[in-house]
Design an enzyme around this catalytic site. Structure first.
Site, PDB file in Angstrom:
ATOM      1  N   SER A 156       0.806  -1.240   0.117  1.00 54.93           N
ATOM      2  CA  SER A 156       0.108   0.076  -0.032  1.00 54.93           C
ATOM      3  C   SER A 156       1.020   1.210  -0.052  1.00 54.93           C
ATOM      4  O   SER A 156       1.635   1.462  -1.037  1.00 54.93           O
ATOM      5  CB  SER A 156      -1.015  -0.166   1.236  1.00 54.93           C
ATOM      6  OG  SER A 156      -1.800   0.996   1.103  1.00 54.93           O
ATOM      7  N   HIS A 157       0.867   2.097   0.966  1.00 57.90           N
ATOM      8  CA  HIS A 157       1.391   3.410   1.047  1.00 57.90           C
ATOM      9  C   HIS A 157       2.786   3.361   1.524  1.00 57.90           C
ATOM     10  O   HIS A 157       3.388   4.167   1.540  1.00 57.90           O
ATOM     11  CB  HIS A 157       0.560   4.276   1.857  1.00 57.90           C
ATOM     12  CG  HIS A 157       0.353   3.863   3.328  1.00 57.90           C
ATOM     13  ND1 HIS A 157      -0.397   2.763   3.857  1.00 57.90           N
ATOM     14  CD2 HIS A 157       1.177   4.104   4.354  1.00 57.90           C
ATOM     15  CE1 HIS A 157      -0.207   2.639   5.001  1.00 57.90           C
ATOM     16  NE2 HIS A 157       0.849   3.257   5.630  1.00 57.90           N
ATOM     17  N   ASP A 199      -3.588   6.006  -3.034  1.00 61.83           N
ATOM     18  CA  ASP A 199      -2.255   5.550  -2.532  1.00 61.83           C
ATOM     19  C   ASP A 199      -1.514   4.408  -3.695  1.00 61.83           C
ATOM     20  O   ASP A 199      -2.006   4.121  -4.469  1.00 61.83           O
ATOM     21  CB  ASP A 199      -2.561   5.109  -1.122  1.00 61.83           C
ATOM     22  CG  ASP A 199      -3.248   3.724  -1.069  1.00 61.83           C
ATOM     23  OD1 ASP A 199      -4.124   3.365  -2.083  1.00 61.83           O
ATOM     24  OD2 ASP A 199      -3.416   3.147  -0.294  1.00 61.83           O
ATOM     25  N   ASP A 254      -1.814   1.082  -3.833  1.00 60.26           N
ATOM     26  CA  ASP A 254      -2.501  -0.101  -4.384  1.00 60.26           C
ATOM     27  C   ASP A 254      -3.838   0.619  -4.794  1.00 60.26           C
ATOM     28  O   ASP A 254      -4.605  -0.318  -5.137  1.00 60.26           O
ATOM     29  CB  ASP A 254      -2.612  -1.071  -3.472  1.00 60.26           C
ATOM     30  CG  ASP A 254      -3.294  -0.827  -2.034  1.00 60.26           C
ATOM     31  OD1 ASP A 254      -3.100   0.210  -1.535  1.00 60.26           O
ATOM     32  OD2 ASP A 254      -3.802  -1.566  -1.272  1.00 60.26           O
ATOM     33  N   ASP A 282      -6.433   2.013  -3.096  1.00 60.69           N
ATOM     34  CA  ASP A 282      -7.610   1.717  -2.320  1.00 60.69           C
ATOM     35  C   ASP A 282      -8.009   2.968  -1.407  1.00 60.69           C
ATOM     36  O   ASP A 282      -8.907   3.064  -0.841  1.00 60.69           O
ATOM     37  CB  ASP A 282      -7.542   0.574  -1.567  1.00 60.69           C
ATOM     38  CG  ASP A 282      -6.412   0.555  -0.545  1.00 60.69           C
ATOM     39  OD1 ASP A 282      -5.590   1.324  -0.534  1.00 60.69           O
ATOM     40  OD2 ASP A 282      -6.482  -0.466   0.224  1.00 60.69           O
ATOM     41  N   ARG A 283      -6.875   4.030  -1.411  1.00 62.09           N
ATOM     42  CA  ARG A 283      -7.363   5.154  -0.643  1.00 62.09           C
ATOM     43  C   ARG A 283      -7.403   6.379  -1.307  1.00 62.09           C
ATOM     44  O   ARG A 283      -6.987   6.389  -2.531  1.00 62.09           O
ATOM     45  CB  ARG A 283      -6.197   5.213   0.559  1.00 62.09           C
ATOM     46  CG  ARG A 283      -6.731   4.153   1.796  1.00 62.09           C
ATOM     47  CD  ARG A 283      -5.820   4.367   2.615  1.00 62.09           C
ATOM     48  NE  ARG A 283      -4.387   4.007   3.024  1.00 62.09           N
ATOM     49  CZ  ARG A 283      -3.474   4.969   3.325  1.00 62.09           C
ATOM     50  NH1 ARG A 283      -3.733   5.994   3.755  1.00 62.09           N
ATOM     51  NH2 ARG A 283      -2.217   4.641   3.234  1.00 62.09           N
ATOM     52  N   LYS A 308     -11.792  -0.833   0.189  1.00 64.76           N
ATOM     53  CA  LYS A 308     -11.862   0.469   0.132  1.00 64.76           C
ATOM     54  C   LYS A 308     -11.446   0.817  -1.587  1.00 64.76           C
ATOM     55  O   LYS A 308     -10.626   0.009  -2.172  1.00 64.76           O
ATOM     56  CB  LYS A 308     -10.988   1.470   1.138  1.00 64.76           C
ATOM     57  CG  LYS A 308      -9.664   0.718   1.380  1.00 64.76           C
ATOM     58  CD  LYS A 308      -9.169   1.424   2.595  1.00 64.76           C
ATOM     59  CE  LYS A 308      -7.625   0.982   2.945  1.00 64.76           C
ATOM     60  NZ  LYS A 308      -7.357  -0.107   3.386  1.00 64.76           N
TER      61      LYS A 308
HETATM   62  C1  VG1 Z   1      -3.224   1.775   8.201  1.00 62.29           C
HETATM   63  C2  VG1 Z   1      -4.818   2.443   8.547  1.00 62.29           C
HETATM   64  C3  VG1 Z   1      -6.052   1.459   8.515  1.00 62.29           C
HETATM   65  C4  VG1 Z   1      -6.087   1.018   7.020  1.00 62.29           C
HETATM   66  C5  VG1 Z   1      -4.691   0.144   6.914  1.00 62.29           C
HETATM   67  C6  VG1 Z   1      -4.577  -0.544   5.397  1.00 62.29           C
HETATM   68  O1  VG1 Z   1      -3.475   0.563   9.406  1.00 62.29           O
HETATM   69  O2  VG1 Z   1      -4.892   3.304   9.664  1.00 62.29           O
HETATM   70  O3  VG1 Z   1      -7.130   2.400   8.372  1.00 62.29           O
HETATM   71  O4  VG1 Z   1      -7.172   0.071   6.987  1.00 62.29           O
HETATM   72  O5  VG1 Z   1      -3.428   0.944   7.100  1.00 62.29           O
HETATM   73  O6  VG1 Z   1      -4.698   0.642   4.476  1.00 62.29           O
HETATM   74  P1  VG1 Z   1      -2.583   0.792  10.842  1.00 62.29           P
HETATM   75  O7  VG1 Z   1      -2.830  -0.593  11.315  1.00 62.29           O
HETATM   76  O8  VG1 Z   1      -1.025   0.958  10.488  1.00 62.29           O
HETATM   77  O9  VG1 Z   1      -3.053   2.100  11.388  1.00 62.29           O
HETATM   78  V1  VG1 Z   1      -3.725   0.340   3.057  1.00 62.29           V
HETATM   79  O10 VG1 Z   1      -4.178   1.594   2.152  1.00 62.29           O
HETATM   80  O11 VG1 Z   1      -2.305   0.309   3.770  1.00 62.29           O
HETATM   81  O12 VG1 Z   1      -4.249  -1.266   2.646  1.00 62.29           O
HETATM   82 CO    CO Z   2      -3.730   1.105   0.107  1.00 66.28          CO
END
Ligand code: VG1
Ligand code: CO
Length: 541
Positions: free
Chosen positions: A111-112, A275, A277, A279-280, A374
């Site tokens: 992801s990010h 981001d 992947d 999804d955000r 998402k």
């Molecule tokens: C973070 C965010 C959470 C989100 C998750 C995955 O998790 O706070 O809201 O669902 O990333 O998003 P954490 O446990 O680091 O707070 V993504 O876009 O990385 O799949």
């Molecule tokens: Co993501």
């Protein structure tokens, strides 16, 4: 078919969103294989079934796909659907699983988190509803990965992922499909594209930053080719394995160019970024960005203006640390609202049961019942559709929303890469106090409740404990603290601050000043500065 011995890997507990580690860890012989074999051992439906596979294009994506295809073939998967070039955004995979009735999907992304040889890699399993595996299944995969001694694989030539078409790997069919087409069709079925086109043609400008990640090709196809946005509306839309050396995280720091552009007096009317992947999303108007907690509330309040939701929403849900702005909209609409732990997997049951049709998180994830993930571009198109109907600016829409509902000022303070023992000490210190904070006064605030959040799933009755510590005040303000489950370096403490204000004061520009009293109380109660040795957060969003 080969059966290869592998040792157990005990540190593989997946976090909020699958297994996320340094690329170098994934390159350790047997590491990826061990986890993938565990998926096939647990998700038995995949034997003789269909698997969807793809990722955000980050470094190691192409290598991992070949490894997974060989293991899938050796484990009796009948068919794998792979995105051309090994690419799929997370919401697109969710759609493909559902549309083609696959038994599951594997998403390759961190992801990010940053990419490249020294960056991060990740793997996540989604079930046949298209959503992230449940906690029970995730735990079963983890437990299996600790005890298996072998994985199965097929020794074969690599599949050429660049060609569309149908190929075979052993007895498994591999279909390489366009990763964008089905997703673009889905979006067209939900939104009034003609209205958005009119809005764009009517002298309105937009700007979308794909951050050199997966949404580039999706944005080009939908925003440019279909909706007619000009080339200059698309920033960083060519996916790169290292995301150009940046973090594909749509916040003011990493999407600085976009944020700067939107602050210009003659900047675009609407801006957005997604981001790694896809999804955000972050949404901006000229002169400022929309807090993600507010964004999901605005989408809920205006959903009836969008064709797919014109009959109204059945209910809504937000993750616990997300502000209560969405709850206020639900109350006004007279629909149910739910509070789930952080992470998309908890929304799945509610969506499957038809109890909710829209949900979101403070971390800029928003989506609806059209998929089970998402969906960044979906949120962008929701906003565009609403702008096209209301014909007001983002700012005007926000001001009207706060006037009607009051405003939940909100910020998240991240203390990143803290030594694990120190982060645990902060959590332990706060946890030890929560049971007797109620009734205590801090300045003008009095604690109404404090607890460790436990979620009781209303659909399957499962219980998830320790989902974050929360302290709520009589005024409606609150703070929440939890440990991140997606970082790969040390521990990340997240402190979420919220303050509810009604009336004209809710239109205050400086949200930092408004939140300061609650931030100070949170710091005092948690003792975060002394226990971590940090004077302030490393990132505030
Ligand atoms: C973070 C965010 C959470 C989100 C998750 C995955 O998790 O706070 O809201 O669902 O990333 O998003 P954490 O446990 O680091 O707070 V993504 O876009 O990385 O799949
Ligand atoms: Co993501």
């Amino acid at each position: 078919m080969l059966t290869i011995k592998t040792g157990p890997f005990n540190d593989q507990k997946p976090g909020t969103s699958g297994l996320r580690k340094k690329v170098t860890r994934f390159q350790t012989p047997g590491y990826l294989e061990n986890f993938v074999q565990s998926i096939f051992d647990v998700a038995e439906d995949l034997r003789g079934g269909t698997l969807v596979l793809g990722g955000d294009g980050r470094y190691y994506n192409d290598v991992a796909i070949q490894t997974i295809l060989s293991i899938a073939a050796a484990n009796g998967v009948a068919k794998s659907i792979v995105g051309q070039g090994g690419l799929f955004s997370t919401p697109a995979i969710s759609n493909i699983i559902r549309k083609y009735k696959a038994q599951g999907g594997i998403v390759l992304s961190a992801s990010h988190n940053p990419g490249g040889p020294n960056g991060d890699f990740g793997i996540k399993f989604n079930g046949q509803n298209g959503g992230p595996a449940s906690e029970a299944m995730t735990n079963a995969i983890f437990e299996t990965s600790k005890i298996i001694t072998h994985y199965k694989t097929l020794q074969a030539e690599d599949i050429d992922l660049s060609e569309l078409g149908i190929f075979t790997l052993g007895d498994m069919v591999v279909e390489i499909i366009d990763p964008v087409k089905d997703y673009a069709e889905l979006m067209e079925s939900l939104f009034d594209f003609a209205a958005i086109k009119d809005w764009t043609a009517d002298n309105h400008s937009l700007c979308f930053d794909a951050m050199h990640a997966i949404t580039g090709p999706y944005a080009k196809a939908i925003l440019k080719d279909t909706l007619g946005a000009p080339d200059k509306a698309l920033m960083n839309c060519t996916p790169l394995p290292d995301f150009g050396g940046h973090h594909p995280d749509p916040n003011p720091i990493y999407a600085k160019d976009l944020f700067d552009k939107m602050m210009l007096p003659d900047g675009p009317d609407f801006g957005a970024a997604s981001d790694g992947d896809g999804d955000r999303n972050i949404i901006l108007g000229r002169g400022g960005f929309v807090s993600p907690s507010d964004s999901v509330a605005v989408l809920a309040a205006n959903a009836h203006l969008v064709p797919a939701y014109k009959a109204g929403l059945t209910g809504v849900a937000r993750s616990m640390p997300t502000s209560a702005a969405l709850d206020r909209v639900a109350q006004k609409l007279g629909i149910a609202h739910f509070e789930t732990p952080t992470g998309w997997k908890f929304f799945g049951n509610l969506l499957d049961a038809g109890r909710i049709s829209l949900c979101g998180e403070e971390s800029a994830g928003t989506s609806s019942d059209h998929v089970r993930e998402k969906d960044g571009l979906w949120a962008v198109l929701m906003w565009l559709n609403i702008l096209a109907v209301r014909r007001q600016s983002v700012k005007e829409i926000m001001l009207a929303h706060w006037q009607e509902y009051g405003r939940n000022f909100y910020a998240r303070h991240d203390y990143e890469a803290v030594e694990t023992e120190k982060a645990n000490a902060v959590m332990a210190h706060l946890r030890a106090q929560v049971s007797d904070l109620a009734g205590k006064g801090f300045g003008s605030e009095v604690v109404k409740f404090a607890d460790s959040f436990t979620y009781h799933d209303p659909i399957d009755g499962s219980v998830s404990e320790n989902q974050g510590l929360r302290v709520g005040f009589e005024s409606g303000s609150r703070f929440v603290m939890r440990l991140s489950g997606t970082g790969t370096v040390g521990a990340t403490l997240r402190l979420y601050i919220e303050r509810y204000v009604q009336g004209p004061a809710g239109l205050e520009e400086d949200h930092t000043a408004v939140l300061e009293p609650i931030l100070q109380i949170a710091k005092e109660i948690s003792d975060i500065e002394a226990l971590t040795g940090r004077e302030h957060a490393s990132l505030v969003t």
